[in-house]
Design a protein around this motif. Sequence first.
Motif, PDB file in Angstrom:
ATOM      1  N   VAL A 163      30.270  86.107  22.162  1.00  0.00           N
ATOM      2  CA  VAL A 163      31.207  87.131  22.628  1.00  0.00           C
ATOM      3  C   VAL A 163      32.183  86.466  23.597  1.00  0.00           C
ATOM      4  CG1 VAL A 163      31.353  89.212  24.056  1.00  0.00           C
ATOM      5  CG2 VAL A 163      29.598  89.043  22.293  1.00  0.00           C
ATOM      6  N   PRO A 164      33.497  86.670  23.436  1.00  0.00           N
ATOM      7  CA  PRO A 164      34.452  86.002  24.337  1.00  0.00           C
ATOM      8  C   PRO A 164      34.463  86.641  25.726  1.00  0.00           C
ATOM      9  CG  PRO A 164      35.621  87.495  22.875  1.00  0.00           C
ATOM     10  CD  PRO A 164      34.173  87.526  22.443  1.00  0.00           C
ATOM     11  N   ALA A 165      34.980  85.882  26.689  1.00  0.00           N
ATOM     12  CA  ALA A 165      35.130  86.420  28.046  1.00  0.00           C
ATOM     13  C   ALA A 165      36.530  86.995  28.203  1.00  0.00           C
ATOM     14  CB  ALA A 165      34.906  85.318  29.063  1.00  0.00           C
ATOM     15  N   MET A 166      36.643  88.069  28.984  1.00  0.00           N
ATOM     16  CA  MET A 166      37.969  88.599  29.288  1.00  0.00           C
ATOM     17  C   MET A 166      38.721  87.583  30.139  1.00  0.00           C
ATOM     18  SD  MET A 166      37.453  92.612  30.115  1.00  0.00           S
ATOM     19  CE  MET A 166      39.060  93.071  29.508  1.00  0.00           C
ATOM     20  N   LYS A 167      40.047  87.634  30.048  1.00  0.00           N
ATOM     21  CA  LYS A 167      40.863  86.728  30.869  1.00  0.00           C
ATOM     22  C   LYS A 167      40.731  87.099  32.339  1.00  0.00           C
ATOM     23  CE  LYS A 167      44.642  85.850  27.655  1.00  0.00           C
ATOM     24  NZ  LYS A 167      44.674  87.147  26.943  1.00  0.00           N
ATOM     25  N   CYS A 168      40.708  88.405  32.618  1.00  0.00           N
ATOM     26  CA  CYS A 168      40.638  88.807  34.021  1.00  0.00           C
ATOM     27  C   CYS A 168      39.185  88.813  34.489  1.00  0.00           C
ATOM     28  CB  CYS A 168      41.283  90.173  34.222  1.00  0.00           C
ATOM     29  SG  CYS A 168      40.684  91.429  33.128  1.00  0.00           S
ATOM     30  N   GLY A 190      43.491 104.102  48.984  1.00  0.00           N
ATOM     31  CA  GLY A 190      44.752 103.681  49.596  1.00  0.00           C
ATOM     32  C   GLY A 190      44.819 102.168  49.710  1.00  0.00           C
ATOM     33  N   ALA A 191      45.352 101.684  50.832  1.00  0.00           N
ATOM     34  CA  ALA A 191      45.574 100.240  51.011  1.00  0.00           C
ATOM     35  C   ALA A 191      44.265  99.464  50.941  1.00  0.00           C
ATOM     36  CB  ALA A 191      46.264  99.992  52.351  1.00  0.00           C
ATOM     37  N   ARG A 192      43.159 100.081  51.373  1.00  0.00           N
ATOM     38  CA  ARG A 192      41.872  99.353  51.367  1.00  0.00           C
ATOM     39  C   ARG A 192      41.402  99.034  49.958  1.00  0.00           C
ATOM     40  NH1 ARG A 192      37.672 102.948  53.861  1.00  0.00           N
ATOM     41  NH2 ARG A 192      38.886 104.491  52.728  1.00  0.00           N
ATOM     42  N   GLY A 193      41.879  99.816  48.986  1.00  0.00           N
ATOM     43  CA  GLY A 193      41.425  99.600  47.615  1.00  0.00           C
ATOM     44  C   GLY A 193      42.448  98.888  46.741  1.00  0.00           C
ATOM     45  N   ARG A 194      43.561  98.475  47.360  1.00  0.00           N
ATOM     46  CA  ARG A 194      44.692  98.017  46.535  1.00  0.00           C
ATOM     47  C   ARG A 194      44.333  96.856  45.603  1.00  0.00           C
ATOM     48  NH1 ARG A 194      48.947  96.985  50.289  1.00  0.00           N
ATOM     49  NH2 ARG A 194      49.181  99.226  50.408  1.00  0.00           N
ATOM     50  N   GLU A 195      43.659  95.832  46.140  1.00  0.00           N
ATOM     51  CA  GLU A 195      43.343  94.653  45.316  1.00  0.00           C
ATOM     52  C   GLU A 195      42.325  95.013  44.229  1.00  0.00           C
ATOM     53  OE1 GLU A 195      44.842  91.607  45.413  1.00  0.00           O
ATOM     54  OE2 GLU A 195      46.183  92.821  46.646  1.00  0.00           O
ATOM     55  N   ALA A 196      41.376  95.858  44.586  1.00  0.00           N
ATOM     56  CA  ALA A 196      40.373  96.274  43.594  1.00  0.00           C
ATOM     57  C   ALA A 196      41.045  97.069  42.468  1.00  0.00           C
ATOM     58  CB  ALA A 196      39.292  97.108  44.275  1.00  0.00           C
ATOM     59  N   VAL A 197      41.986  97.926  42.841  1.00  0.00           N
ATOM     60  CA  VAL A 197      42.726  98.701  41.835  1.00  0.00           C
ATOM     61  C   VAL A 197      43.493  97.768  40.905  1.00  0.00           C
ATOM     62  CG1 VAL A 197      44.772 100.184  41.574  1.00  0.00           C
ATOM     63  CG2 VAL A 197      42.912 100.872  43.119  1.00  0.00           C
ATOM     64  N   ARG A 198      44.104  96.750  41.497  1.00  0.00           N
ATOM     65  CA  ARG A 198      44.881  95.812  40.676  1.00  0.00           C
ATOM     66  C   ARG A 198      43.965  95.158  39.631  1.00  0.00           C
ATOM     67  NH1 ARG A 198      45.641  90.784  40.949  1.00  0.00           N
ATOM     68  NH2 ARG A 198      44.544  90.566  42.924  1.00  0.00           N
ATOM     69  N   GLU A 199      42.751  94.804  40.038  1.00  0.00           N
ATOM     70  CA  GLU A 199      41.821  94.173  39.092  1.00  0.00           C
ATOM     71  C   GLU A 199      41.364  95.142  38.002  1.00  0.00           C
ATOM     72  OE1 GLU A 199      39.756  90.785  41.904  1.00  0.00           O
ATOM     73  OE2 GLU A 199      38.724  92.669  41.595  1.00  0.00           O
ATOM     74  N   ILE A 200      41.041  96.359  38.400  1.00  0.00           N
ATOM     75  CA  ILE A 200      40.586  97.326  37.390  1.00  0.00           C
ATOM     76  C   ILE A 200      41.744  97.648  36.438  1.00  0.00           C
ATOM     77  CG2 ILE A 200      39.676  99.668  37.021  1.00  0.00           C
ATOM     78  CD1 ILE A 200      37.578  97.789  38.175  1.00  0.00           C
ATOM     79  N   ASP A 201      42.962  97.738  36.972  1.00  0.00           N
ATOM     80  CA  ASP A 201      44.123  97.965  36.095  1.00  0.00           C
ATOM     81  C   ASP A 201      44.283  96.826  35.081  1.00  0.00           C
ATOM     82  OD1 ASP A 201      44.848 100.431  37.083  1.00  0.00           O
ATOM     83  OD2 ASP A 201      46.399  99.667  38.438  1.00  0.00           O
ATOM     84  N   GLN A 202      43.999  95.600  35.525  1.00  0.00           N
ATOM     85  CA  GLN A 202      44.103  94.458  34.594  1.00  0.00           C
ATOM     86  C   GLN A 202      43.053  94.566  33.487  1.00  0.00           C
ATOM     87  OE1 GLN A 202      43.699  90.954  37.002  1.00  0.00           O
ATOM     88  NE2 GLN A 202      45.865  90.908  37.565  1.00  0.00           N
ATOM     89  N   VAL A 203      41.845  94.984  33.880  1.00  0.00           N
ATOM     90  CA  VAL A 203      40.792  95.145  32.869  1.00  0.00           C
ATOM     91  C   VAL A 203      41.236  96.203  31.857  1.00  0.00           C
ATOM     92  CG1 VAL A 203      38.391  95.826  32.447  1.00  0.00           C
ATOM     93  CG2 VAL A 203      38.951  94.473  34.485  1.00  0.00           C
ATOM     94  N   ILE A 204      41.770  97.318  32.364  1.00  0.00           N
ATOM     95  CA  ILE A 204      42.202  98.403  31.475  1.00  0.00           C
ATOM     96  C   ILE A 204      43.300  97.899  30.530  1.00  0.00           C
ATOM     97  CG2 ILE A 204      43.447 100.619  31.435  1.00  0.00           C
ATOM     98  CD1 ILE A 204      41.846 101.387  33.966  1.00  0.00           C
ATOM     99  N   GLU A 205      44.239  97.164  31.080  1.00  0.00           N
ATOM    100  CA  GLU A 205      45.343  96.673  30.241  1.00  0.00           C
ATOM    101  C   GLU A 205      44.809  95.772  29.121  1.00  0.00           C
ATOM    102  OE1 GLU A 205      48.527  94.886  32.562  1.00  0.00           O
ATOM    103  OE2 GLU A 205      49.298  93.991  30.700  1.00  0.00           O
ATOM    104  N   GLU A 206      43.871  94.893  29.478  1.00  0.00           N
ATOM    105  CA  GLU A 206      43.341  93.962  28.466  1.00  0.00           C
ATOM    106  C   GLU A 206      42.527  94.721  27.406  1.00  0.00           C
ATOM    107  OE1 GLU A 206      41.842  90.374  30.420  1.00  0.00           O
ATOM    108  OE2 GLU A 206      41.151  89.620  28.475  1.00  0.00           O
ATOM    109  N   VAL A 207      41.797  95.738  27.851  1.00  0.00           N
ATOM    110  CA  VAL A 207      40.963  96.500  26.898  1.00  0.00           C
ATOM    111  C   VAL A 207      41.833  97.335  25.961  1.00  0.00           C
ATOM    112  CG1 VAL A 207      39.353  98.448  26.727  1.00  0.00           C
ATOM    113  CG2 VAL A 207      38.895  96.606  28.328  1.00  0.00           C
ATOM    114  N   LEU A 208      42.909  97.910  26.496  1.00  0.00           N
ATOM    115  CA  LEU A 208      43.699  98.824  25.680  1.00  0.00           C
ATOM    116  C   LEU A 208      44.714  98.124  24.779  1.00  0.00           C
ATOM    117  CD1 LEU A 208      44.413 101.872  28.026  1.00  0.00           C
ATOM    118  CD2 LEU A 208      42.383 101.310  26.685  1.00  0.00           C
ATOM    119  N   LYS A 209      44.870  96.826  24.992  1.00  0.00           N
ATOM    120  CA  LYS A 209      45.813  96.080  24.163  1.00  0.00           C
ATOM    121  C   LYS A 209      45.408  96.250  22.699  1.00  0.00           C
ATOM    122  CE  LYS A 209      47.088  92.236  26.316  1.00  0.00           C
ATOM    123  NZ  LYS A 209      46.756  90.862  26.694  1.00  0.00           N
ATOM    124  N   PRO A 210      46.324  96.665  21.833  1.00  0.00           N
ATOM    125  CA  PRO A 210      45.911  96.918  20.446  1.00  0.00           C
ATOM    126  C   PRO A 210      45.479  95.629  19.725  1.00  0.00           C
ATOM    127  CG  PRO A 210      48.243  97.504  20.772  1.00  0.00           C
ATOM    128  CD  PRO A 210      47.740  96.942  22.073  1.00  0.00           C
TER     129      PRO A 210
END
Length: 210
Positions: A163-168, A190-210
């Motif tokens: 199984v391949p690894a995700m890029k993020c 808010g600001a305390r979660g900003r970096e974590a949000v950025r990472e989860i958004d990256q995971v979502i983007e990679e997963v949803l890529k068709p």
Amino acid sequence: MAGRLIALANLKGGCGKSTLALNLAAGLARQGSVGLVDVDPQGALCHWAAWASGDGFPEVLAGGEYPLETVARAARKHHRVVVDCPPSLDMVITCRILQQVDTVLIPVLPSPLDLWACAETVEAVRQAREINPGLKAWLLVNQAEPSSALSRAMSEALTSLDVPAMKCVVRRRAAFRTAVVEGVSVYQMGARGREAVREIDQVIEEVLKP
Ligand SMILES: Nc1ncnc2c1ncn2[C@@H]1O[C@H](COP(=O)(O)OP(=O)(O)OP(=O)(O)O)[C@@H](O)[C@H]1O
Ligand SMILES: [Mg+2]
């Protein structure tokens, strides 16, 4: 639609399935309704939901006695579904769920020992594909050390499974723990979660890529 039914699975416990499931569900809920199915009999996400539910949050459903039916019910009701699978004891249930979803993310801690320990989960993916050939699967490194790149041993080990690894990767961050303690996801911090949000958004983007 890519990523309509996403499972978080690893027969090894404690790798971050529930943490990632709730934050991915919260991130996806910004784009449409999400059902978050808690198949773990310990019901960690159901406890979290007792505080956390509200507008823009995923609906958390207990898997109950018939988790496959619960996943199907959530899929009829919601735009997307995220499934938090139980650890080892319920291999059979995890295998059945992998036959039902279109995507599985296998969280893995950043150590080759933890990676090799997910061989059984990778085998469950192989078996599920006999019935569900379109199943997409990725390893997702979770709790990566904040300041360093993955070790060479880990990078090599990541290529050794089928199984391949995700890029993020998702780093070890206090925000992921604090969010649960406060009954929210990292998206409500808010600001305390900003970096974590950025990472989860990256995971979502990679997963949803068709
Ligand atoms: N990226 C992260 N940064 C910091 N802490 C994390 C992160 N991911 C998970 N944790 C913490 O690690 C612990 C285990 O995570 P979690 O409960 O999500 O794992 P799990 O795979 O669902 O475990 P189980 O197999 O027992 O259901 C929790 O205390 C959680 O807060
Ligand atoms: Mg869990």
